[in-house]
Scaffold this motif. Structure first.
Motif: not given
Length: 293
Positions: A54-59
């Protein structure tokens, strides 16, 4: 239409097209089986860095093979992949503040460090070179041990969500639009990988470089902007051989004169992206309409 996790697209093709080359990035050639394994290992590295479902991983990464590796790693870890293309933009910094961490390709390190500090989000690097000491490297966090690899999702039959005009099995796709954009994610990644086709990456677009790459890799499908189509036409002058393109996709309609000259010279068709809503979770999907001269 049933909404599925985009991770199942790559997982399914890794089972059906294991030995097919999924991505070509310069001299690097990665099969579907290898790409999915690497994504799952990177997913384990993201979990080791504190990412949870459910976390957001920025790329932050250019069009290199590490982009799909990390993009699908986040999905395999149960997180959301959030590509950012303009870290100096206030809107992007605001978006980054909701992420658990930022994965930055080392070629973009200066911008990644700025964005990470501005948003107060931990930074993890990925790529062929090492970042500064004290900054974790995703490759070092990843553990290829079977018990540590991110879960392989259940696949039931064929990949869902393909558009009728997605490339076919065996096609070779050169997509020169940013993978971090919606077009790049839905078409270059999801569309190509759902078909089990090969995605060819070009780090810096120029007409001559694109034509050389098309001929070398026997590209059959091209994605680009109007300016890119114009550059290809200009570079095609006095060329003894041109690539055999089955079809092309433009993000926006080509000017009529440009479309006529391109379709005539390359003996192909150009289709125009047309966004359509997708049922279920509301995730956008792209369909296509043919460019009419």
């Amino acid at each position: 239409m049933t909404t599925i996790s985009p991770a199942t697209v790559l997982a399914g093709s890794a089972r059906r097209h294991a030995d097919t080359v999924a991505v070509v990035d310069g001299r690097v050639r990665v099969t579907y089986a290898e790409l999915w394994w690497e994504a799952r290992c990177y997913g384990a590295g993201l979990r080791a860095a504190g990412v949870r479902a459910g976390d957001a991983v920025a790329l932050l990464a250019p069009n290199v093979v590490d982009f799909p590796r990390v993009y699908y790693a986040a999905l395999a870890a149960g997180a959301h992949a959030v590509p950012i293309g303009a870290p100096s933009s206030p809107q992007m910094v605001h978006l980054l503040r909701g992420a658990r961490l930022l994965v930055c390709h080392t070629s973009q390190l200066a911008a990644g460090q700025w964005a990470s500090a501005r948003a107060g989000v931990p930074l993890v690097t990925v790529g062929p070179t090492r970042g500064p000491s004290g900054v974790p490297r995703l490759e070092d966090l990843s553990d290829p041990a079977p018990g540590c690899v991110a879960t392989d999702p259940d696949i039931d039959g064929e990949s869902a969500g393909r558009a009728a005009t997605d490339p076919d099995d065996g096609e070779v796709v050169l997509s020169c639009l940013p993978l971090g954009g919606r077009f790049g994610q839905d078409v270059a990644l999801t569309g190509t990988f759902a078909a089990g086709a090969t995605l060819v990456l070009l780090g810096r677009f120029t007409g001559p470089a694109a034509l050389d790459l098309m001929l070398r890799e026997e590209v059959t499908v091209f994605h680009g902007t109007s300016a890119m189509y114009a550059a290809l036409l200009d570079a095609a002058r006095d060329r003894p051989a041109l690539p055999r393109l089955r079809s092309c996709v433009s993000r926006t309609p080509l000017p009529p004169s440009l479309g006529e000259r391109f379709t005539t010279l390359f003996a192909t068709q150009v289709e125009v992206a047309e966004e359509k809503s997708r049922g279920g979770g509301g995730r956008r999907r792209h369909g296509w309409c043919r460019h009419r001269r």
